[in-house]
Design a protein around this motif. Structure first.
Motif, PDB file in Angstrom:
ATOM      1  N   SER A  66       0.802  -1.225   0.000  1.00 46.71           N
ATOM      2  CA  SER A  66       0.000   0.000   0.000  1.00 46.71           C
ATOM      3  C   SER A  66       0.831   1.270   0.000  1.00 46.71           C
ATOM      4  N   LEU A  67       2.148   1.161   0.158  1.00 48.57           N
ATOM      5  CA  LEU A  67       2.984   2.356   0.161  1.00 48.57           C
ATOM      6  C   LEU A  67       3.326   2.752  -1.265  1.00 48.57           C
ATOM      7  N   ASP A  68       3.027   3.976  -1.626  1.00 50.56           N
ATOM      8  CA  ASP A  68       3.400   4.526  -2.923  1.00 50.56           C
ATOM      9  C   ASP A  68       4.926   4.693  -2.959  1.00 50.56           C
ATOM     10  N   PRO A  69       5.620   4.045  -3.921  1.00 50.16           N
ATOM     11  CA  PRO A  69       7.093   4.165  -3.961  1.00 50.16           C
ATOM     12  C   PRO A  69       7.579   5.609  -4.011  1.00 50.16           C
ATOM     13  N   ALA A  70       6.768   6.492  -4.583  1.00 52.09           N
ATOM     14  CA  ALA A  70       7.171   7.894  -4.672  1.00 52.09           C
ATOM     15  C   ALA A  70       7.217   8.554  -3.291  1.00 52.09           C
ATOM     16  N   ARG A  71       6.555   7.945  -2.305  1.00 53.92           N
ATOM     17  CA  ARG A  71       6.506   8.522  -0.956  1.00 53.92           C
ATOM     18  C   ARG A  71       7.454   7.818  -0.003  1.00 53.92           C
ATOM     19  N   ALA A  72       8.326   6.944  -0.523  1.00 58.67           N
ATOM     20  CA  ALA A  72       9.273   6.245   0.343  1.00 58.67           C
ATOM     21  C   ALA A  72      10.226   7.241   0.978  1.00 58.67           C
ATOM     22  N   ALA A  73      10.436   7.112   2.282  1.00 57.66           N
ATOM     23  CA  ALA A  73      11.270   8.047   3.032  1.00 57.66           C
ATOM     24  C   ALA A  73      12.682   7.493   3.179  1.00 57.66           C
ATOM     25  N   PRO A  74      13.681   8.355   3.180  1.00 58.50           N
ATOM     26  CA  PRO A  74      15.060   7.886   3.376  1.00 58.50           C
ATOM     27  C   PRO A  74      15.221   7.219   4.742  1.00 58.50           C
ATOM     28  N   LEU A  75      16.067   6.192   4.781  1.00 54.90           N
ATOM     29  CA  LEU A  75      16.317   5.502   6.043  1.00 54.90           C
ATOM     30  C   LEU A  75      17.714   5.883   6.536  1.00 54.90           C
ATOM     31  N   ARG A  76      17.803   7.103   7.011  1.00 57.85           N
ATOM     32  CA  ARG A  76      19.040   7.590   7.616  1.00 57.85           C
ATOM     33  C   ARG A  76      18.731   7.987   9.056  1.00 57.85           C
ATOM     34  N   LEU A  77      19.678   7.721   9.946  1.00 55.63           N
ATOM     35  CA  LEU A  77      19.419   7.954  11.367  1.00 55.63           C
ATOM     36  C   LEU A  77      18.997   9.393  11.623  1.00 55.63           C
ATOM     37  N   GLY A  78      19.683  10.332  11.001  1.00 56.57           N
ATOM     38  CA  GLY A  78      19.321  11.730  11.205  1.00 56.57           C
ATOM     39  C   GLY A  78      17.917  12.034  10.732  1.00 56.57           C
ATOM     40  N   HIS A  79      17.543  11.461   9.582  1.00 54.42           N
ATOM     41  CA  HIS A  79      16.198  11.688   9.044  1.00 54.42           C
ATOM     42  C   HIS A  79      15.141  11.049   9.941  1.00 54.42           C
TER      43      HIS A  79
END
Length: 403
Positions: free
Chosen positions: A193-206
């Motif tokens: 169900s997650l739109d690939p365009a809305r994938a968030a970066p997986l960085r600790l700071g983020h």
């Protein structure tokens, strides 16, 4: 059932929502199924029952902590991959519980079992937010409350039957089978169900910045904590009601389950009423009215205990009103807290769950630590939770711009 009725039922419980319900049911099943085995576990592992009760505490801690990890993962990689990891870990840990030879091993595997099982709770909420707007989400969460209410009724019965026929280790093998069945259902029947365009970066700071933004979001934080305080009152009830009802007021242990089941039935009934109440009405208005019930019930219980009027009928009425109202509160508060978090639904769902289970763990611990041989600790903690839920909703609605 007529074809039109069947169609309405299918529309109300589409396949994806049934998968979410299965994911949501795993945690309460894991808690309630093995409760009847506590005396047997104590005798078999050679420890007092207090040590066995710690295995429940470690499970709740795992549920509170684990959710924070799955949210960012699901926002980056999609909703399904974290479920593969979580359900796989859950199945392996449940097998470890079944094979445990001492209470220390059982506590460790229960903690790991919770770390795996909480993935389903996070992802189920995120999927609902992905697919539905706020009002429709509230109705979907009400449907999930049907499952959450049935689990406390059916799971101890099933666990007791398995205990008598196959022994306590079989309870955990059944949980292994259940988790693998849900994993198969997710793999074959659940659409991403997650739109690939809305994938968030997986960085600790983020990730940390995202959690920081959520903690500064008054709407999200207020409604999440409103549901959290209300749910914490239920955790206090779970921790304290066996002593109050069985030891203080002489209800037979075999009859305690009927009281527990009656309150769960009230929660189910109100969750289904809520699905109708939110049609054409602002969610916040329904939530505001519902929150008055546990606030009044909790304060009434505290006042009755202080005045020496906490008779059995008064306690039973107060417990029922408090727990039943959660059927309206939890779906609506969850929908309101996630309403504007579509861009980070997994992270928001995770933080909401962590906050709520942390409050619940603290409430249960407060009742246990403040044990004075009366109903006062339980009544006061439930009263505080009821007031806290009202105050947090007021904080959240001002952030959302509601009157």
């Amino acid at each position: 059932m007529t074809s039109s009725a069947s169609a309405q039922q299918a529309a109300r419980f589409p396949l994806w929502l049934l998968v979410c319900a299965s994911l949501t049911a795993l945690a309460p099943l894991s808690i309630d199924m093995y409760l009847p085995s506590f005396p047997t576990l104590s005798a078999d592992l050679g420890v007092d029952i207090g040590r066995i009760q710690l295995t429940l505490g470690t499970f709740l801690v795992g549920l509170a902590l684990g959710q924070a990890f799955y949210g960012p993962l699901s926002d980056r990689y999609g909703r399904k991959p974290p479920l593969y990891v979580g359900l796989g870990l859950y199945a392996a840990a449940a097998a470890g519980c079944a094979l445990a030879r001492d209470v220390e091993a059982l506590m460790l595997f229960r903690f790991l079992q919770a770390l795996g099982g909480c993935a389903g709770m996070v992802v189920a909420r995120a999927v609902i937010r992905d697919r539905l707007a706020a009002h429709e989400s509230a109705r979907a969460f009400s449907s999930l409350m049907l499952v959450m209410g049935l689990a406390p009724i059916l799971a101890p019965i099933l666990g007791g039957f398995i205990l008598q026929t196959l022994g306590w280790r079989a309870i955990f093998w059944v949980l292994v089978a259940a988790s693998l069945s849900i994993l198969w259902l997710v793999h074959l029947r659940m659409e991403e169900s997650l739109d690939p365009a809305r994938a968030a970066p997986l960085r600790l700071g983020h990730v940390l910045a995202g959690y920081g933004e959520l903690l500064r979001d008054r709407e999200f934080l207020g409604y999440s904590l409103s549901a959290g305080f209300a749910q914490a009152g239920m955790f206090a009830y779970i921790a304290g009601s066996p002593f109050v009802l069985i030891e203080l007021h002489g209800i037979a242990p075999s009859h305690y389950g009927f009281v527990f089941g009656a309150n769960a039935f009230g929660l189910i009934a109100m969750s289904q009423c809520n699905a109708r109440l939110v049609r054409g009405r602002p969610l916040d208005r329904v939530l505001r009215g519902a929150l008055l019930v546990p606030c009044a019930a909790g304060l009434g219980l505290a006042g009755a205990s202080l005045a020496g009027w906490a008779t059995l009928p008064v306690l039973l009425a107060g417990f029922f009103l408090f727990i039943a109202a959660l059927g309206c509160i939890l779906p609506n508060a969850s929908a309101m807290s996630l309403a504007h978090q579509g861009h980070r639904a997994g992270t928001a769902s995770a933080l909401m769950g962590t906050l709520q289970f942390s409050l619940g763990t603290l409430a249960g611990a407060a009742v246990s630590l403040w044990h004075d041989g009366t109903a006062l600790p339980l009544a006061v903690v439930m009263g505080v939770c009821g007031v806290g839920a009202v105050l947090m909703r007021a904080y959240g609605c001002r952030g959302a711009g509601h009157p």
